[in-house]
Every structure is written in structure tokens, then in C-alpha cells.
Scaffold this active site. Structure first.
Site, mmCIF file in Angstrom:
data_model
loop_
_atom_site.group_PDB
_atom_site.id
_atom_site.type_symbol
_atom_site.label_atom_id
_atom_site.label_comp_id
_atom_site.label_asym_id
_atom_site.label_seq_id
_atom_site.Cartn_x
_atom_site.Cartn_y
_atom_site.Cartn_z
ATOM 1 N N ASP A 35 0.837 -1.195 0.000
ATOM 2 C CA ASP A 35 0.000 0.000 0.000
ATOM 3 C C ASP A 35 0.876 1.251 0.000
ATOM 4 O OD1 ASP A 35 -1.984 -1.795 0.156
ATOM 5 O OD2 ASP A 35 -2.786 -1.146 2.107
ATOM 6 N N TYR A 38 2.209 1.996 -3.362
ATOM 7 C CA TYR A 38 1.107 2.495 -4.181
ATOM 8 C C TYR A 38 0.844 3.980 -3.878
ATOM 9 C CZ TYR A 38 -3.606 3.010 -6.105
ATOM 10 O OH TYR A 38 -4.710 3.457 -6.797
ATOM 11 N N ASP A 39 0.783 4.289 -2.580
ATOM 12 C CA ASP A 39 0.531 5.679 -2.186
ATOM 13 C C ASP A 39 1.605 6.614 -2.734
ATOM 14 O OD1 ASP A 39 -1.723 4.967 -0.896
ATOM 15 O OD2 ASP A 39 -0.825 4.911 1.110
ATOM 16 N N SER A 84 -35.360 -6.763 -17.249
ATOM 17 C CA SER A 84 -35.189 -7.505 -15.995
ATOM 18 C C SER A 84 -35.533 -8.958 -16.301
ATOM 19 C CB SER A 84 -36.075 -6.938 -14.900
ATOM 20 O OG SER A 84 -37.401 -6.988 -15.311
ATOM 21 N N LEU A 85 -35.336 -9.808 -15.346
ATOM 22 C CA LEU A 85 -35.499 -11.231 -15.604
ATOM 23 C C LEU A 85 -36.767 -11.768 -14.974
ATOM 24 C CD1 LEU A 85 -31.866 -12.315 -14.769
ATOM 25 C CD2 LEU A 85 -32.876 -12.178 -17.039
ATOM 26 N N GLU A 115 -24.792 -17.980 -14.036
ATOM 27 C CA GLU A 115 -24.014 -16.992 -13.278
ATOM 28 C C GLU A 115 -24.682 -16.795 -11.921
ATOM 29 O OE1 GLU A 115 -23.943 -13.356 -15.583
ATOM 30 O OE2 GLU A 115 -23.435 -14.470 -17.390
ATOM 31 N N LYS A 117 -26.514 -14.561 -9.199
ATOM 32 C CA LYS A 117 -27.335 -13.350 -9.242
ATOM 33 C C LYS A 117 -26.937 -12.497 -8.034
ATOM 34 C CE LYS A 117 -32.065 -11.820 -10.009
ATOM 35 N NZ LYS A 117 -32.091 -10.774 -9.002
ATOM 36 N N ASP A 119 -26.909 -9.628 -5.457
ATOM 37 C CA ASP A 119 -27.997 -8.827 -4.900
ATOM 38 C C ASP A 119 -27.523 -7.399 -4.671
ATOM 39 O OD1 ASP A 119 -30.486 -8.284 -4.049
ATOM 40 O OD2 ASP A 119 -30.332 -9.338 -2.137
ATOM 41 N N ARG A 138 -30.687 1.676 -13.550
ATOM 42 C CA ARG A 138 -31.625 1.037 -14.455
ATOM 43 C C ARG A 138 -32.906 1.874 -14.620
ATOM 44 N NH1 ARG A 138 -35.876 -2.340 -13.812
ATOM 45 N NH2 ARG A 138 -36.337 -3.572 -15.638
ATOM 46 N N TYR A 232 -22.117 -7.891 -18.857
ATOM 47 C CA TYR A 232 -22.704 -7.631 -20.152
ATOM 48 C C TYR A 232 -21.877 -6.599 -20.904
ATOM 49 C CZ TYR A 232 -27.253 -8.524 -22.340
ATOM 50 O OH TYR A 232 -28.273 -8.984 -23.092
ATOM 51 N N LYS A 294 -28.565 -18.156 -18.599
ATOM 52 C CA LYS A 294 -28.666 -17.484 -19.904
ATOM 53 C C LYS A 294 -28.342 -18.471 -21.024
ATOM 54 C CE LYS A 294 -26.915 -13.286 -17.723
ATOM 55 N NZ LYS A 294 -25.867 -12.288 -17.589
ATOM 56 N N LYS A 318 -34.426 -18.063 -8.212
ATOM 57 C CA LYS A 318 -34.288 -17.426 -6.912
ATOM 58 C C LYS A 318 -34.127 -18.487 -5.839
ATOM 59 C CE LYS A 318 -35.871 -13.338 -6.373
ATOM 60 N NZ LYS A 318 -35.339 -11.990 -6.229
ATOM 61 N N CYS A 412 -54.630 -1.328 25.603
ATOM 62 C CA CYS A 412 -53.578 -0.779 24.748
ATOM 63 C C CYS A 412 -52.292 -0.675 25.561
ATOM 64 C CB CYS A 412 -53.994 0.604 24.234
ATOM 65 S SG CYS A 412 -52.634 1.474 23.437
ATOM 66 N N CYS A 415 -51.461 3.395 25.996
ATOM 67 C CA CYS A 415 -52.272 4.333 26.775
ATOM 68 C C CYS A 415 -53.176 3.635 27.791
ATOM 69 C CB CYS A 415 -53.105 5.216 25.852
ATOM 70 S SG CYS A 415 -54.438 4.325 25.038
ATOM 71 N N CYS A 430 -56.776 0.143 19.305
ATOM 72 C CA CYS A 430 -56.861 1.066 20.428
ATOM 73 C C CYS A 430 -57.776 2.173 19.928
ATOM 74 C CB CYS A 430 -55.476 1.617 20.754
ATOM 75 S SG CYS A 430 -55.532 3.135 21.719
ATOM 76 N N CYS A 435 -54.282 8.496 22.141
ATOM 77 C CA CYS A 435 -53.201 7.591 22.535
ATOM 78 C C CYS A 435 -51.880 8.106 21.958
ATOM 79 C CB CYS A 435 -53.505 6.192 22.009
ATOM 80 S SG CYS A 435 -52.125 5.055 22.138
HETATM 81 S S1 IVH Z 1 -28.539 -10.338 -16.631
HETATM 82 C C1 IVH Z 1 -31.709 -9.385 -19.612
HETATM 83 N N1 IVH Z 1 -26.834 -11.306 -14.868
HETATM 84 O O1 IVH Z 1 -30.811 -9.171 -11.623
HETATM 85 C C2 IVH Z 1 -30.549 -9.571 -18.736
HETATM 86 N N2 IVH Z 1 -28.526 -9.822 -14.113
HETATM 87 O O2 IVH Z 1 -33.979 -8.909 -13.008
HETATM 88 C C3 IVH Z 1 -30.749 -9.009 -17.390
HETATM 89 N N3 IVH Z 1 -28.458 -9.325 -11.714
HETATM 90 O O3 IVH Z 1 -31.702 -6.180 -13.201
HETATM 91 C C4 IVH Z 1 -29.584 -8.941 -16.538
HETATM 92 N N4 IVH Z 1 -26.693 -10.560 -11.254
HETATM 93 O O4 IVH Z 1 -29.736 -6.150 -11.625
HETATM 94 C C5 IVH Z 1 -27.902 -10.514 -15.084
HETATM 95 N N5 IVH Z 1 -25.263 -12.200 -13.402
HETATM 96 C C6 IVH Z 1 -26.314 -11.407 -13.625
HETATM 97 C C7 IVH Z 1 -26.934 -10.688 -12.579
HETATM 98 C C8 IVH Z 1 -28.056 -9.907 -12.863
HETATM 99 C C9 IVH Z 1 -27.603 -9.746 -10.762
HETATM 100 C C10 IVH Z 1 -29.619 -8.451 -11.486
HETATM 101 C C11 IVH Z 1 -29.725 -7.287 -12.432
HETATM 102 C C12 IVH Z 1 -31.059 -7.409 -13.112
HETATM 103 C C13 IVH Z 1 -31.785 -8.360 -12.192
HETATM 104 C C14 IVH Z 1 -32.686 -9.284 -12.980
#
Ligand code: IVH
Length: 673
Positions: A35, A38-39, A84-85, A115, A117, A119, A138, A232, A294, A318, A412, A415, A430, A435
Site C-alpha cells: 500500500d 502504491y501511495d 429484468s429477468l 451466473e 445473481k 444482490d 436502471r 454484459y 442465460k 431465486k 392498549c 395508553c 386502540c 393515545c
Molecule cells: S442479466 C436481460 N446477470 O438481476 C438480462 N442480471 O432482473 C438481465 N443481476 O436487473 C440482466 N446478477 O440487476 C444478469 N449475473 C447477472 C446478474 C443480474 C444480478 C440483477 C440485475 C437485473 C436483475 C434481474
């Protein structure tokens, strides 16, 4: 050679080196230098740039953190919609998805890429000539918000990529999509700091990511450890053959790609991937909520196309909500602003899905009885997505023989008045409108964002001011200014915060009628209903005089709402309270258009770009208040396209269709402002 030419060379060399170390450290997690070293490199670059400020470019590693506040997050139209998916929750649903893919491809062989997903929050990054120029959220999939300055602070986002690592179609411009997230540990530390500072902790890492991306000060954003996984790569005329190749290009260009992706030859391998990660998700330092499956071939993706907002070639699997067990120490009854008593489980604190949980909702007494939940039980709790955790079951083997079923309260807890259980409802109420819990709930609602929007008057201050007898009803808020000195003497409230509060209170008097109506918290009168009533009746006086029939003649107003309104206005206490608010200066009338020209009834508006005088949402409210329609896309039927700064493609479309285009000034005139 001149000094500046030498400096330019030296600067470019240093930047190149720092970029490489950024990549090694933040993307690959394999640093080669300490580090300290790097600094030193960074300091050297900063020194040179100070001497030759004309050589500073936005993609320099020194330029990640801007010092200017981001005043707004202007809309950005996505070049290609951010889809979205569709979600699936079971093997059967995945089998169905696979069958649709098979049918869509008429028997061609195909493969999947699975892949994780992540969060987090999805973002789009734009690069021109390999230089990062814009990031956006988005949004609704078509239009997002620009968050460039904040995303720039994320060290794993390269500010410049080597074009030789990318196909030539992407040299002019390309887009990368990915998920911004915060690691669980970083999220925990951030929450600890927030709690120490008396701030409200975030519910989960995703919320803290979303909250951070919308901060106005990039310096604070930079202090919070956001990260990104990209998945992507897009560009016009860019034809890559598979998603796998897409990911490999991203990796080659120096983007961070989640390493746990897998090519699956068939559905069985997809199941294996999903099962493995559902089992092992806890081992990851960040949160995932499922897997994304995919179709690998891009040609096949194109063939399959999309329905509505999601592609037919990809699906989210999910994972089940994360569960754990803990002890139920107590059940308390919370009293809301309507007087409804809600049971809340007080739990032995336990860590689950990114945060420590000590409370969970129990919904109502019927639910407690049905699941036979008793104090002292070991219970199963789960957290699905961003919802409040809930108690799903009891571990009966662990029950103590002395435990007794829970009885609903008779009084309650706040009160002490006797509670009421309407014959046709499970709810317990209540009925004492005085209250303190109800008073607090009503005041919090009144001051909230979508109602009177009184900044600073949140939960904890309302609690304090009610307990100290400063506040009891809405009109009291507007006489607080007479008690400035007393307020300042309250512990933890300084002069400055009291003055800010009083200013915010004064400002709230200008909120339009529909917001003031919503703020009253009349049963069944939500923000949408309030807007319709305000538009139809135009003033509180007319609304209060309206008969049941007149009320029900308004679109979407049925018996339930009309009865609630009639009951509310029949109560003398409410009428007096409204009088006091009127005397305080609240707007109980819609702003009348100044001339007949200003009547926007039936006219439809599209807004593109950002306005100086108001936010997108305010513009929308003003149009609707005047009887107009606010629409998101331009068509022959659009009456006006309002063009602000940095307009998007809607502007071009308006020109093409010959729709009337007006600027901000003309728009304000139309509004009569
Ligand atoms: S692909 C059409 N890949 O999940 C392709 N999405 O509703 C859509 N997300 O809005 C995205 N990890 O925010 C893709 N490996 C991944 C992802 C991913 C998380 C989220 C993304 C998207 C939502 C799907």
C-alpha cells in the site's frame, strides 16, 4: 523537449502504472506492491498534476473523487432497454423455462451459461474511446438516472481501458452492464458507524448500496466500499457469438467479472450449479439471491427475443429465503397511527442474510394462533428479499412444557385504554385517538416525504416532541416557532437544527392541496386518491361539503373511501383541526390556473432532459394538478414535449413526429408560473 512534454510522458507512465496496480488490487485481488508503494506512486502523480494542471484529464486515477456536490441525478435514456429477468422458484419452473427455450429453437442444440445473481443495484457504464464517461441506474428500464460521479469512485471500475483488448467495433463507444454491491462485512461496519452516529442503519447490503449511489457528496460515496461485478458488454455493430465470449472480453478489458460462472451443457448441469450455490452462498463475502441462467449463443438469444420486459433467453432462479432459528423472548404489541395493534416478535439477536435480526413481524393474532407461537419458543425466522423478517414456524420439540398460548391484549400497551376488536376483523384496535402512539404515528405520517415533507421531523424527533408535550396534533407543528427558545434548550437539539426545522415547517405550508389532504391520514385516502379528490373538488371546503354520491362520482372512488371521508369530516374535532391548519396557512385549495390558456385538461406531456426550476416529479405533479397527463414516451398523440437540459432521444423523436416542442420557459408559462 519542453518541460511540459516531459511531464506529459511521465504523467502518462505513472497513470499507466497506477491503473495496472488498481486492476491487480481491486479486480484481481492480487496486489504486487505494498500500500505504501502504491501511495507513493499516487502522490508523485498528484504532485506532477499540481504543477501541470493543464494535463489533468478526467480519466486520471487522481480524479476518482470529485469535490463538487451532485445536485441532481438527471435522467439518462438507455440506448438499449435494461431488461429484468423473469423469476423462477422451483425446479419445475426451470424445466418449463428449458422447454420454452427448446421449442423456440426448433430442436437446435443449445447451451447455457449459469451466473450468480448478485444482490445489488444494476448499472450501465458508457465508455467512449475506451474512457469511462457515464454511469446510470436502471430506472424503469428505459430511462435511468445519471450517477457518473458516484460510480467513478468505485475502484474496480476502470476509468480507462486498453482498446487493443477489445474488438474494433467497440473502440468508438461501448456499454458495460453490471451489478454494484457492497460486501457483507463492509455493510456491517458501515451500519455500526451509523448506529454510533445516531443514524438509521440500512436494512441490508443492497439498500446500503442503493442509498450510497444516490448520495450527493462523492467524497462520502468514496468512503463507502462499493464494488462491481460486470456481466454484459454492448455496442452497436458488435457481434459476439456467445455470452461466455462476452464475459471473457470483459475480463480481458480489465473489468471485474464474478468468477463463479459456468458453461452448462444441459439442464442437469444447471441444477447442479443452482444446488451448489444455494448450499454454499454463505461462504461468499457478498450476498446473492439466486442464479441467472442465460442461453449461451447470442444468435439464439436474438432468435428467442423478449416478452414485455424480460428476455425469453434468460431466467433468474431465486434461492429460498434464508432461514435460521432463534429464541422468541417476547411478543410486544405495536400501536400504529390508525390505532391498529400489531404483534412484533422480540428475538434473541441472530445474524441472518447480512444483518442482525432482533425483531420480526407476526402480522396478527390469528397468525399467532394458527402457528401456535408461544413466548419462549424456538422459532424459525426467514428473510425474503428486502422484506421485514418473519416468523414462519415453531420448533415444537424444543418447547418448554410450561409454555402457554398467547392471548390477545385487552388493553392498549401504550395508553392503557380497552382495545376493540371489530366483529368482522382479525385486527385489534386502540380506540383512544389521544393515545400517544397514535398521535406519534399520525405526526410522522403528516411530516413524511410524500405528505408535507418536513425535513428533520422524523420518527425520533416526533417521539421526543410528543413525550415533552410540544406536539399533540398537526396544528401544534405550526406553532412550534413560538417555542423556539424552549426547543433549543432540549438536549441534543442545537440552535441550528431548531432553525432548520422551523424553516422546513414554514416551507411545508406551500405544499399543494393534494399533499395536505394525504397528510391528514384519513383512512383509505392514499396519495393517489388524495390527488384525484383534490383535482375534482379543488378545495377542502367543497370536499367537506360533498355528499356520498358526489364523492362516488369521482373515478376510482368507491363506497369504502366515501364512507371513510364522510365519517372523518363529520367529527367536529377533525373540522376544528382543519380550521386551525387553514389559519396557519396551509393550502387547502388547488392552485387555480391564471388564465383559461393555462387549463391543461386532456393535454399530454412528455419531459426529456432535466429542468432547472423543478424535478421530474414536481413537473409531473404540476401537469396532473392542472388536469394534464404525464406520459413517458412520445407518440403522435403527445401534445407537448418539454425539452430540458441534456435531452435524450425523445427530443429526436418529437422532431421526427412533428410534435410541439417547448422549452422550460414556455412550459412555466403554460403552467402559469
Ligand atoms: S442479466 C436481460 N446477470 O438481476 C438480462 N442480471 O432482473 C438481465 N443481476 O436487473 C440482466 N446478477 O440487476 C444478469 N449475473 C447477472 C446478474 C443480474 C444480478 C440483477 C440485475 C437485473 C436483475 C434481474
Amino acid at each position: 523537449m519542453q518541460d511540459v512534454d516531459l511531464a506529459r510522458k511521465e504523467i502518462e507512465k505513472l497513470r499507466e502504472e497506477i491503473r495496472r496496480h488498481d486492476y491487480l488490487y481491486y479486480v484481481k485481488a492480487e496486489p504486487e506492491i505494498s500500500d505504501y508503494e502504491y501511495d507513493m506512486l499516487l502522490k508523485k502523480l498528484e504532485g506532477l498534476e499540481r504543477k501541470f494542471p493543464q494535463l489533468i484529464t478526467p480519466d486520471s486515477p487522481t480524479q476518482r473523487v470529485g469535490s463538487d456536490l451532485t445536485k441532481e441525478f438527471p435522467p439518462v435514456e438507455h440506448k438499449q432497454p435494461m431488461l429484468s429477468l423473469a423469476n423462477t422458484y422451483s425446479r419445475q419452473e426451470l424445466i418449463d423455462f428449458d422447454r420454452r427455450v427448446k421449442e423456440g429453437l426448433n430442436g437446435e442444440p443449445y447451451e447455457y451459461v449459469a451466473e450468480l445473481k448478485i444482490d445489488g443495484v444494476s448499472v450501465s457504464l458508457i465508455y467512449r474511446q475506451g474512457v469511462f464517461v457515464q454511469a446510470s441506474t436502471r430506472g424503469d428500464g428505459k430511462v435511468g438516472e445519471e450517477i457518473t460521479n458516484n460510480v467513478k469512485t468505485i475502484k474496480s471500475v476502470p476509468l480507462k481501458v486498453k482498446l487493443e483488448n477489445l474488438p474494433s467495433e467497440l473502440h468508438e463507444e461501448f456499454e458495460v452492464r453490471g451489478e454494484v454491491f457492497m460486501e457483507i462485512e463492509a455493510f456491517r461496519k458501515l451500519n455500526e458507524q451509523r448506529e454510533k452516529a445516531g443514524e438509521k442503519p440500512f436494512a441490508n447490503p443492497r439498500n446500503s448500496t442503493a442509498g450510497t449511489l444516490k448520495l450527493q457528496d462523492p467524497r462520502i460515496v468514496a468512503s463507502r466500499p462499493l464494488d462491481i461485478f460486470t456481466y454484459y458488454l454492448l455496442g452497436s455493430n458488435y457481434f459476439v457469438s456467445t455470452q461466455l465470449e462476452n464475459l471473457n472480453y470483459l475480463i480481458k478489458a480489465g473489468f471485474k467479472v464474478n468468477p463463479h460462472f459456468k458453461l452448462c451443457k444441459n439442464l442437469r448441469e444447471v441444477f447442479e450449479f443452482c444446488d451448489y450455490w444455494e448450499e454454499h452462498r454463505e461462504e461468499l463475502p457478498y450476498e446473492i439471491d439466486g442464479a441467472v441462467i442465460k442461453v449461451n449463443s447470442i444468435a439464439q438469444q436474438k432468435k428467442l427475443g423478449a416478452v414485455a420486459k424480460s428476455p425469453r433467453w434468460a431466467v433468474a432462479f431465486k434461492f429460498k429465503a434464508e432461514q435460521t432459528t432463534t429464541k422468541l423472548n417476547n411478543i410486544i404489541w405495536q400501536v400504529g397511527r390508525t390505532g391498529a395493534l400489531t404483534p412484533v416478535a422480540v428475538l434473541e439477536p441472530v445474524f441472518l442474510a447480512g444483518s442482525t435480526i432482533s425483531r420480526a413481524t407476526l402480522h396478527n393474532i390469528e397468525e399467532i394462533e394458527r402457528k401456535d407461537i408461544r413466548i419462549g419458543d424456538t422459532v424459525v425466522i426467514e428473510k425474503g428479499g428486502d422484506v421485514i423478517p418473519k416468523v414462519t414456524a415453531v420448533v415444537e420439540e424444543k418447547r418448554s412444557p410450561e409454555s402457554k398460548p398467547v392471548k390477545p391484549p385487552e388493553y392498549c400497551p401504550v395508553c392503557g385504554s380497552k382495545v376493540f376488536n371489530p366483529a368482522d376483523e382479525v385486527g385489534i384496535y386502540c380506540v383512544n385517538s389521544e393515545c400517544p402512539a397514535q398521535i406519534k404515528g399520525r405526526l410522522i405520517h403528516f411530516a413524511s416525504r410524500n405528505a408535507m415533507d418536513i425535513e428533520g421531523l422524523g420518527e425520533s424527533l416526533v417521539d421526543q416532541l410528543v413525550d415533552l408535550n410540544f406536539l399533540k396534533s398537526f396544528p401544534d407543528i405550526y406553532s412550534l416557532k413560538e417555542k423556539r427558545a424552549e426547543l433549543i434548550s432540549i438536549e441534543r437539539l442545537g440552535e441550528k437544527s431548531v432553525d432548520n426545522l422551523l424553516t422546513a415547517i414554514e416551507k411545508s405550508k406551500n405544499q399543494p392541496f393534494h399533499r395536505a389532504l394525504f397528510a391528514l391520514g384519513i383512512r383509505f385516502v392514499g396519495a393517489g386518491v388524495a390527488l384525484k379528490l383534490a383535482n375534482h373538488f379543488g378545495s377542502m371546503d367543497k370536499l367537506m361539503k360533498a355528499s356520498k354520491e358526489e364523492l362516488e362520482s369521482v373515478a376510482d372512488i368507491g363506497e369504502r373511501i366515501s364512507e371513510s371521508l364522510i365519517n372523518y369530516f363529520r367529527d367536529e374535532r377533525n373540522r376544528q383541526m382543519i380550521e386551525k391548519l387553514k389559519a396557519a396557512g396551509l393550502r387547502f385549495e388547488t392552485q387555480k390556473p391564471l388564465t383559461s390558456l393555462n387549463n391543461l385538461t386532456g393535454k399530454s406531456f412528455v419531459l426529456t432532459g432535466s429542468l432547472n426550476s423543478m424535478s421530474r416529479n414536481e413537473a409531473k405533479e404540476k401537469i396532473i394538478e392542472r388536469g394534464g397527463k404525464f406520459v413517458s414516451s412520445v407518440s403522435f398523440k403527445t401534445d407537448y414535449v418539454v425539452v430540458g437540459e441534456n435531452p435524450g432521444s425523445k427530443f429526436d423523436k418529437a422532431k421526427k413526429l412533428g410534435v410541439k416542442i417547448i422549452n422550460e420557459q414556455e412550459f412555466l408559462e403554460l403552467l402559469g408560473e
